[in-house]
Design a protein around this motif. Structure first.
Motif, PDB file in Angstrom:
ATOM      1  N   SER A 225       0.816  -1.219   0.000  1.00 54.36           N
ATOM      2  CA  SER A 225       0.000   0.000   0.000  1.00 54.36           C
ATOM      3  C   SER A 225       0.846   1.265   0.000  1.00 54.36           C
ATOM      4  O   SER A 225       0.397   2.305  -0.484  1.00 54.36           O
ATOM      5  CB  SER A 225      -0.939   0.004   1.208  1.00 54.36           C
ATOM      6  N   SER A 226       2.076   1.192   0.511  1.00 54.44           N
ATOM      7  CA  SER A 226       2.932   2.374   0.519  1.00 54.44           C
ATOM      8  C   SER A 226       3.596   2.616  -0.828  1.00 54.44           C
ATOM      9  O   SER A 226       4.215   3.665  -1.031  1.00 54.44           O
ATOM     10  CB  SER A 226       4.007   2.237   1.596  1.00 54.44           C
ATOM     11  N   ARG A 227       3.449   1.664  -1.754  1.00 51.22           N
ATOM     12  CA  ARG A 227       4.107   1.780  -3.045  1.00 51.22           C
ATOM     13  C   ARG A 227       3.135   1.959  -4.213  1.00 51.22           C
ATOM     14  O   ARG A 227       3.256   2.911  -4.988  1.00 51.22           O
ATOM     15  CB  ARG A 227       4.996   0.548  -3.290  1.00 51.22           C
ATOM     16  N   ILE A 228       2.191   1.063  -4.358  1.00 47.05           N
ATOM     17  CA  ILE A 228       1.414   1.013  -5.596  1.00 47.05           C
ATOM     18  C   ILE A 228       0.549   2.262  -5.767  1.00 47.05           C
ATOM     19  O   ILE A 228       0.691   3.002  -6.750  1.00 47.05           O
ATOM     20  CB  ILE A 228       0.531  -0.255  -5.639  1.00 47.05           C
ATOM     21  N   GLY A 229      -0.357   2.501  -4.834  1.00 40.88           N
ATOM     22  CA  GLY A 229      -1.257   3.642  -4.959  1.00 40.88           C
ATOM     23  C   GLY A 229      -0.540   4.985  -4.995  1.00 40.88           C
ATOM     24  O   GLY A 229      -0.781   5.801  -5.904  1.00 40.88           O
ATOM     25  N   PRO A 230       0.344   5.272  -4.031  1.00 36.54           N
ATOM     26  CA  PRO A 230       1.057   6.555  -4.053  1.00 36.54           C
ATOM     27  C   PRO A 230       1.894   6.769  -5.316  1.00 36.54           C
ATOM     28  O   PRO A 230       1.992   7.887  -5.827  1.00 36.54           O
ATOM     29  CB  PRO A 230       1.941   6.489  -2.807  1.00 36.54           C
ATOM     30  N   ILE A 252      15.573  -5.405  -7.319  1.00 36.26           N
ATOM     31  CA  ILE A 252      15.882  -6.629  -8.050  1.00 36.26           C
ATOM     32  C   ILE A 252      15.043  -7.795  -7.556  1.00 36.26           C
ATOM     33  O   ILE A 252      15.109  -8.896  -8.120  1.00 36.26           O
ATOM     34  CB  ILE A 252      17.379  -6.983  -7.975  1.00 36.26           C
ATOM     35  N   GLY A 253      14.209  -7.548  -6.530  1.00 39.16           N
ATOM     36  CA  GLY A 253      13.229  -8.558  -6.139  1.00 39.16           C
ATOM     37  C   GLY A 253      12.295  -8.926  -7.274  1.00 39.16           C
ATOM     38  O   GLY A 253      11.627  -9.961  -7.220  1.00 39.16           O
ATOM     39  N   TYR A 254      12.254  -8.097  -8.319  1.00 37.49           N
ATOM     40  CA  TYR A 254      11.466  -8.370  -9.529  1.00 37.49           C
ATOM     41  C   TYR A 254      11.803  -9.744 -10.110  1.00 37.49           C
ATOM     42  O   TYR A 254      10.941 -10.417 -10.694  1.00 37.49           O
ATOM     43  CB  TYR A 254      11.755  -7.285 -10.558  1.00 37.49           C
ATOM     44  N   TYR A 255      13.060 -10.174  -9.951  1.00 33.82           N
ATOM     45  CA  TYR A 255      13.519 -11.401 -10.604  1.00 33.82           C
ATOM     46  C   TYR A 255      13.213 -12.655  -9.792  1.00 33.82           C
ATOM     47  O   TYR A 255      13.525 -13.765 -10.234  1.00 33.82           O
ATOM     48  CB  TYR A 255      15.018 -11.311 -10.881  1.00 33.82           C
ATOM     49  N   GLY A 256      12.592 -12.508  -8.616  1.00 32.75           N
ATOM     50  CA  GLY A 256      12.263 -13.676  -7.806  1.00 32.75           C
ATOM     51  C   GLY A 256      13.376 -14.011  -6.839  1.00 32.75           C
ATOM     52  O   GLY A 256      14.488 -13.482  -6.914  1.00 32.75           O
ATOM     53  N   VAL A 278       5.007  -7.496  -6.028  1.00 29.47           N
ATOM     54  CA  VAL A 278       4.969  -6.098  -5.617  1.00 29.47           C
ATOM     55  C   VAL A 278       5.753  -5.226  -6.584  1.00 29.47           C
ATOM     56  O   VAL A 278       5.271  -4.176  -7.034  1.00 29.47           O
ATOM     57  CB  VAL A 278       5.516  -5.926  -4.186  1.00 29.47           C
ATOM     58  N   VAL A 279       6.967  -5.656  -6.928  1.00 30.21           N
ATOM     59  CA  VAL A 279       7.812  -4.840  -7.799  1.00 30.21           C
ATOM     60  C   VAL A 279       7.179  -4.706  -9.182  1.00 30.21           C
ATOM     61  O   VAL A 279       7.198  -3.623  -9.789  1.00 30.21           O
ATOM     62  CB  VAL A 279       9.234  -5.420  -7.897  1.00 30.21           C
ATOM     63  N   ALA A 280       6.605  -5.778  -9.701  1.00 28.30           N
ATOM     64  CA  ALA A 280       5.948  -5.712 -11.016  1.00 28.30           C
ATOM     65  C   ALA A 280       4.804  -4.699 -10.999  1.00 28.30           C
ATOM     66  O   ALA A 280       4.663  -3.877 -11.918  1.00 28.30           O
ATOM     67  CB  ALA A 280       5.457  -7.089 -11.431  1.00 28.30           C
ATOM     68  N   ASP A 281       3.986  -4.735  -9.952  1.00 29.94           N
ATOM     69  CA  ASP A 281       2.880  -3.784  -9.848  1.00 29.94           C
ATOM     70  C   ASP A 281       3.382  -2.367  -9.587  1.00 29.94           C
ATOM     71  O   ASP A 281       2.782  -1.393 -10.059  1.00 29.94           O
ATOM     72  CB  ASP A 281       1.927  -4.213  -8.731  1.00 29.94           C
ATOM     73  N   TRP A 282       4.447  -2.249  -8.837  1.00 30.10           N
ATOM     74  CA  TRP A 282       5.068  -0.957  -8.528  1.00 30.10           C
ATOM     75  C   TRP A 282       5.545  -0.282  -9.814  1.00 30.10           C
ATOM     76  O   TRP A 282       5.289   0.895 -10.057  1.00 30.10           O
ATOM     77  CB  TRP A 282       6.217  -1.224  -7.575  1.00 30.10           C
ATOM     78  N   GLU A 283       6.231  -1.041 -10.640  1.00 30.43           N
ATOM     79  CA  GLU A 283       6.716  -0.492 -11.904  1.00 30.43           C
ATOM     80  C   GLU A 283       5.560  -0.180 -12.847  1.00 30.43           C
ATOM     81  O   GLU A 283       5.582   0.837 -13.563  1.00 30.43           O
ATOM     82  CB  GLU A 283       7.716  -1.443 -12.551  1.00 30.43           C
ATOM     83  N   ALA A 284       4.555  -1.030 -12.852  1.00 22.70           N
ATOM     84  CA  ALA A 284       3.393  -0.779 -13.717  1.00 22.70           C
ATOM     85  C   ALA A 284       2.695   0.518 -13.333  1.00 22.70           C
ATOM     86  O   ALA A 284       2.130   1.210 -14.194  1.00 22.70           O
ATOM     87  CB  ALA A 284       2.424  -1.952 -13.633  1.00 22.70           C
ATOM     88  N   ALA A 285       2.756   0.885 -12.054  1.00 22.08           N
ATOM     89  CA  ALA A 285       2.110   2.112 -11.583  1.00 22.08           C
ATOM     90  C   ALA A 285       2.787   3.366 -12.122  1.00 22.08           C
ATOM     91  O   ALA A 285       2.212   4.450 -12.072  1.00 22.08           O
ATOM     92  CB  ALA A 285       2.094   2.141 -10.055  1.00 22.08           C
TER      93      ALA A 285
END
Length: 436
Positions: A225-230, A252-256, A278-285
């Motif tokens: 919640s502190s990443r995606i919406g903001p 780099i957590g994007y890579y698993g 989380v990272v995938a959705d964070w970047e998509a935002a």
């Protein structure tokens, strides 16, 4: 007793002196391994006063005197109770040597010179490296701009805003409390004000809840919640405000958690797990039209002020460190100053777009990392951490995705851009930030 430390900086006299007068200079020059924090920065070298926080609640206040640009200024300790027991007069002298500058620190104090020498060696190295990085950026097209920044009070944010400020940029800190000056603006992460980014040339978005901790449902929700919406709200506002550049933290957590010995670049597929999601959705935002977006996928940052080294440093310094489990997991790391340079480059280099792996060129296995840290500190590393240890602290999922993560990540985009790292090897990076 006195100490004299002198070196020649590859920059002209006026530039070196001006660097010291800009906001952020004291942050850039404070050694990260010392238990000292900047409480207040002097607003001028001509009679201004800086305050540092010491252990046990003590305050080190120093007044700037004898202001004679571009050749000299002096710091004199003036805070009680330290000034009653300790003398401290620090002369900063600058002299031109052709197109270069000789910088000389002369300190009159009872503190033994052997205690101070590593601090001044760090200050001179840091100044020379910062000036060189800033000069190279100007040659590549960097020009003074106004940068709005979230997360400026964190250990990465403090290093970045102070570097940008000493480079001549104006940094506007987006804060969630009431602003305290003209370079702060009140930011509501969920509903940012329409004029928040007025007169801003770029946004650097660093804010987000720490991922360290036990992976409870509440903790995982705080991370998301502190990443995606903001991030989505701020990126949309940047697009609506006509801000041309949006640089966002990523990981780099994007890579698993475990990709074996696969070499991972920005073109590699995403991995599995909570952090990868989380990272995938964070970047998509951050995906908005009309804005050049850079997602800085950060590795394990090396600084005793934060990250894992903040935990490891005292353990290894006491001779209690060792590899984690069998020590075979890959650790993709980056020095704090190199990470600052990556963010800086993202602001002015139009070739950087989308994900950028902010990692040093040479990842190491955990066994190599721990052996290198022990060698830098001149300590043994013979006490391996059993695999159940991280599970007790982080839970099963946290141990797997944080402590036990193994990712062999390469900085392909930076390599293609011809990026030069200050500390491409682990030993050099650790020696610098630990004063060794």
């Amino acid at each position: 007793m006195s100490l004299i430390f002198s070196s020649v900086v590859d920059a002209p006299l006026d530039e070196v002196f001006a660097w010291h007068a800009r906001p952020g200079a004291i942050h850039r020059l404070t050694p990260p391994w010392q238990p000292v924090g900047v409480v207040r920065e002097a607003d001028t070298l001509d009679g201004g006063r800086a305050v540092l926080g010491l252990p046990l609640g003590l305050r080190w206040g120093a007044r700037h005197t004898e202001f004679a640009p571009p050749n000299r200024f002096v710091d004199e300790l003036d805070s009680a109770p330290l000034r009653w027991a300790l003398k401290w007069r620090h002369n900063h002298d600058f002299a031109a040597e052709g197109d270069r500058t000789r910088m000389t620190d002369r300190v009159e104090t009872q503190v033994p010179g052997v205690v101070l020498r590593s601090m001044f060696a760090y200050r001179h190295r840091q100044l020379a490296a910062d000036l060189a990085a800033q000069a190279a950026a100007r040659e590549a097209g960097d020009r003074p701009i106004t940068v709005a920044m979230t997360g400026a009070s964190g250990f990465v944010g403090t290093a970045l805003w102070s570097f940008l400020s000493t480079a001549g940029h104006r940094v506007v800190k987006l804060v969630r409390r009431a602003p305290t000056g003209p370079d702060e603006r009140r930011w509501d992460p969920d509903r940012p004000a329409a004029d928040l980014l007025s007169d801003v040339d770029a946004v650097v978005h660093l804010a987000g809840a720490s991922i360290a901790g036990r992976f409870t449902e509440a903790h995982k929700q705080a991370i998301r919640s502190s990443r995606i919406g903001p991030t989505r709200a701020l990126a949309d506002l940047a697009a609506a405000s006509g801000v041309p550049v949006f640089v966002s933290a990523s990981a780099i957590g994007y890579y698993g958690a475990d990709r074996g010995d696969e070499e991972l670049t920005e073109d590699s597929e995403r991995g599995d797990g909570f952090l990868a999601d989380v990272v995938a959705d964070w970047e998509a935002a951050t995906e908005v039209s009309g804005v050049r977006v850079v997602n800085v996928r950060t590795g394990i940052v090396q600084s005793p002020n934060g990250g894992t080294l903040r935990i490891f440093h005292p353990l290894f310094a006491a001779g209690l460190g060792g590899r984690l489990g069998d020590g075979r997991m890959w650790q993709s790391w980056i020095g704090l100053d190199d990470l600052v340079d990556v963010y800086h480059r993202a602001l002015y280099d139009d070739s950087l777009r989308g994900p950028v792996n902010a990692v040093a060129p040479e990842a190491v296995r955990n066994s190599t990392y721990t052996a290198t840290l022990a060698k830098v500190l001149h300590r043994p590393a013979v006490l391996p951490v059993p695999s159940f240890g991280p599970r007790l602290l982080l839970g099963e999922q946290g141990a797997r995705e944080l402590a036990g993560a193994s990712q062999l990540v390469r900085p392909a985009a930076l390599t293609k851009a011809g990026h030069a790292f200050r500390h491409p090897t682990l030993a050099a990076a650790l020696r610098h930030v630990l004063g060794r």
